[in-house]
Design an enzyme around this catalytic site. Structure first.
Site, PDB file in Angstrom:
ATOM      1  N   HIS A 179     -21.403 -36.390 -21.079  1.00 42.71           N
ATOM      2  CA  HIS A 179     -20.089 -36.957 -21.378  1.00 42.71           C
ATOM      3  C   HIS A 179     -19.308 -36.970 -20.054  1.00 42.71           C
ATOM      4  O   HIS A 179     -19.556 -36.124 -19.188  1.00 42.71           O
ATOM      5  CB  HIS A 179     -19.421 -36.033 -22.395  1.00 42.71           C
ATOM      6  CG  HIS A 179     -18.119 -36.511 -22.948  1.00 42.71           C
ATOM      7  ND1 HIS A 179     -16.938 -36.393 -22.256  1.00 42.71           N
ATOM      8  CD2 HIS A 179     -17.802 -37.091 -24.127  1.00 42.71           C
ATOM      9  CE1 HIS A 179     -15.957 -36.876 -22.996  1.00 42.71           C
ATOM     10  NE2 HIS A 179     -16.455 -37.317 -24.141  1.00 42.71           N
ATOM     11  N   CYS A 226     -17.382 -42.493 -23.654  1.00 43.59           N
ATOM     12  CA  CYS A 226     -17.103 -41.620 -22.497  1.00 43.59           C
ATOM     13  C   CYS A 226     -18.396 -41.152 -21.842  1.00 43.59           C
ATOM     14  O   CYS A 226     -18.486 -40.012 -21.380  1.00 43.59           O
ATOM     15  CB  CYS A 226     -16.238 -40.435 -22.878  1.00 43.59           C
ATOM     16  SG  CYS A 226     -14.630 -40.915 -23.476  1.00 43.59           S
ATOM     17  N   LYS A 271     -14.211 -30.550 -32.886  1.00 49.88           N
ATOM     18  CA  LYS A 271     -15.471 -31.203 -33.237  1.00 49.88           C
ATOM     19  C   LYS A 271     -16.346 -30.283 -34.089  1.00 49.88           C
ATOM     20  O   LYS A 271     -17.500 -30.572 -34.359  1.00 49.88           O
ATOM     21  CB  LYS A 271     -16.224 -31.622 -31.969  1.00 49.88           C
ATOM     22  CG  LYS A 271     -15.501 -32.734 -31.190  1.00 49.88           C
ATOM     23  CD  LYS A 271     -16.309 -33.160 -29.989  1.00 49.88           C
ATOM     24  CE  LYS A 271     -15.497 -33.791 -28.898  1.00 49.88           C
ATOM     25  NZ  LYS A 271     -15.193 -35.203 -29.083  1.00 49.88           N
ATOM     26  N   ASP A 319     -22.757 -27.691 -21.717  1.00 53.45           N
ATOM     27  CA  ASP A 319     -21.766 -28.337 -22.582  1.00 53.45           C
ATOM     28  C   ASP A 319     -22.344 -28.326 -23.996  1.00 53.45           C
ATOM     29  O   ASP A 319     -23.244 -29.100 -24.311  1.00 53.45           O
ATOM     30  CB  ASP A 319     -21.523 -29.770 -22.090  1.00 53.45           C
ATOM     31  CG  ASP A 319     -20.592 -30.540 -23.016  1.00 53.45           C
ATOM     32  OD1 ASP A 319     -20.090 -29.946 -23.997  1.00 53.45           O
ATOM     33  OD2 ASP A 319     -20.389 -31.743 -22.768  1.00 53.45           O
ATOM     34  N   GLN A 367     -21.469 -30.805 -28.735  1.00 52.20           N
ATOM     35  CA  GLN A 367     -22.111 -31.497 -29.859  1.00 52.20           C
ATOM     36  C   GLN A 367     -23.176 -30.633 -30.522  1.00 52.20           C
ATOM     37  O   GLN A 367     -23.946 -31.117 -31.350  1.00 52.20           O
ATOM     38  CB  GLN A 367     -22.728 -32.821 -29.382  1.00 52.20           C
ATOM     39  CG  GLN A 367     -21.728 -33.801 -28.790  1.00 52.20           C
ATOM     40  CD  GLN A 367     -20.754 -34.338 -29.822  1.00 52.20           C
ATOM     41  OE1 GLN A 367     -20.991 -34.272 -31.029  1.00 52.20           O
ATOM     42  NE2 GLN A 367     -19.635 -34.891 -29.363  1.00 52.20           N
TER      43      GLN A 367
END
Lengths: 389, 123
Positions: free
Chosen positions: A108, A347, A211, A185, A188
């Protein structure tokens, strides 16, 4: 019925943009409401019972988050973007010309731009591993890592095409080749499967609350004690100092040095409630729902002529394009059929460009999605094809 | 489905004024960051627009708008073009544009104004 817990979810509408933000269960909304109605006070400084209660709730929220990803330390930020920028600024400070940073094209922008821009400033090499068969080219990725690699920053799951990187395999291999700091990261990932920082051997792990069924405005930078010590302070102000006199400043130690000012107390409490919700639902149920939806959707989508699914081994997000219909037009037509999807570059422009595209469509699932949502999507896709025929 | 009227879809599939003028006097490129729509305007003008073409890629709305607008401004003076606003563009399109898609609808007009030196157009 899990759907009952989400006031905004109903039969008439299919929300398939969970990778952008998830809907919130009553449990989270109530926890925030209850905090403001019964416990609101500033933390760690009021010499009264109410402040003590708020302080305990905030501290417990932090413990809940630490336990959730098995982290040694947790710093609250406003989102994953802020967490990743915090690490990037911190780690880049000590880099020298000749050093390098390694990342992937799946990132991202929030885990790409801070590193890229600071690399340019610091004259540090910025190495980006590409794709092979629409997932990370692991061989090339590992070949980019050498003794001069100071940071490896990588997403656990792609936000655009849903591909999961095999970090349990890759991180030990990275460690064999360098002493680089490992930044993950996990935005997700955290609401879809169990993420364990110690098991992963990551130094830093970032994610956003909103999220994962939590509120907006709260994010997490999880780290080890050692990696926390290596971060310089970035913000100065209240709460992060023990004493300020003419002779000098004595800083607060540990995480408090990184959270200047009054934190997002309600956000942290809401995030802890979201974690409780996830735990109560259980990753077994979550993973089963995700995998059933992904395979059902892929099966149905593959029946549509001209539809191309991007990526492979999707966790809960499917990127796709339909020949001769721009993703934006697709999203608008689906919207009129009561299906919310995302269209654009998500993004993640380097990724979309590396797939030879300028925009894609994306569906992403949450715990409340079901087969009816996918059936409605398929009907909408057929309608769009009809309109553009 | 008020946005996807026949004339819009027709222009999306078979655009008019598509291409690039070899002896262009003005040109500009602009993209819509949220969706990747991209328009390049190529035109020949002194006081009036003598000829105009566009190139680019994107959704049906942005691309149809570029065909309609380039056709509309042929022979118009630069002053006249600078006076065109969002409402004029929507009228030319002849459709209802959803709020989230207004940027797509306005891209061609903004690129055209930018090519003619309008400093108010943001990149």
């Amino acid at each position: 019925m899990i759907r009952m817990h989400f006031p905004i979810i109903n039969k008439e509408f299919s929300y398939l943009d969970n990778a952008a933000t998830t809907q919130k269960p009553s449990q989270v909304i109530d926890a925030i409401k209850n905090y403001y109605e019964e416990h609101n006070a500033n933390i760690d400084r009021g010499l009264y019972e109410l402040s003590e209660r708020a302080s305990i709730l905030f501290a417990n929220a932090r413990k809940t988050v630490e336990h959730f990803v098995n982290a040694e330390r947790v710093i609250f930020t406003k989102n994953a973007t802020e967490a990743l920028n915090l690490v990037a600024y911190g780690l880049m400070k000590n880099l020298r010309k000749g050093d390098n940073i390694v990342t992937t094209v799946l990132e991202h922008h929030s885990n790409y731009l801070p590193w890229k821009i600071l690399s340019e400033e610091k004259k540090v090499e910025f190495r980006v591993a590409g794709l092979k068969n629409e997932k990370l080219d692991e061989e090339t990725f590992l070949s980019l890592i050498d003794k001069k690699t100071k940071v490896v920053t990588i997403t656990y799951v792609s936000n655009s095409i849903g591909v999961k990187n095999n970090l349990t395999k890759l991180i030990p291999l990275i460690k064999k080749k360098s002493n680089a700091k490992i930044v993950v990261d996990a935005t997700q990932a955290v609401s879809h499967f169990r993420v364990d920082m110690r098991e992963l051997q990551a130094d830093y792990l970032a994610f956003s609350g909103h999220k994962m069924y939590g509120p907006t405005g709260i994010g997490v930078l999880a780290c080890t004690v050692k990696s926390l010590e290596e971060l310089p302070k970035l913000f100065y102000g209240g709460g992060m100092v023990n004493s300020v006199t003419e002779k000098g400043i004595e800083y607060a130690t540990d995480i408090k040095a990184f959270e200047a000012g009054t934190p997002n107390i309600a956000g942290a409490i809401g995030l802890a409630a979201a974690i409780d919700f996830i735990k109560r639902t259980g990753f077994v149920t979550i993973e089963e729902n995700d995998s059933q939806l992904v395979s059902y959707a892929i099966n149905e989508m593959n029946k549509i002529k001209g539809l191309r699914i991007l990526g492979t081994n999707q966790v809960s997000t499917i990127g796709f394009v339909i020949e001769s219909i721009h993703p934006h037009d697709l999203a608008t037509i689906l919207d009129s059929e009561k299906v919310a999807i995302r269209a654009g570059h998500h993004c993640a422009q380097p990724l979309i460009n590396s797939l030879g595209l300028s925009a894609t469509a994306r569906i992403s699932f949450g715990i409340y999605n079901n087969k009816e949502d996918i059936d409605r999507l398929i009907l909408g896709l057929k309608k769009a094809i009809e309109v553009f025929a | 489905m008020n946005m996807y009227r026949h004339h819009i879809l027709e222009l999306y599939k078979n655009p008019i004024n598509k291409g690039r003028l070899v002896d262009e006097t003005h040109t500009s490129t602009k993209s819509n960051p949220t969706c990747g729509d991209k328009i390049r305007i190529s035109l020949i003008a002194s006081n009036k627009i003598e000829d105009i073409r566009f190139s680019g890629e994107g959704c049906a709305i942005s691309q149809a708008a570029a065909s309609i607008l380039t056709e509309h401004v042929k022979g118009k003076t630069i002053n006249e073009i600078m006076k065109l606003d969002g409402d004029d563009m929507l009228e030319l399109l002849g459709i209802e544009v959803a709020p989230m898609r207004l940027k797509c609808a306005m891209l061609a007009l903004e690129t055209l104004k930018k090519s003619l030196g309008d400093k108010n157009v943001r990149n």
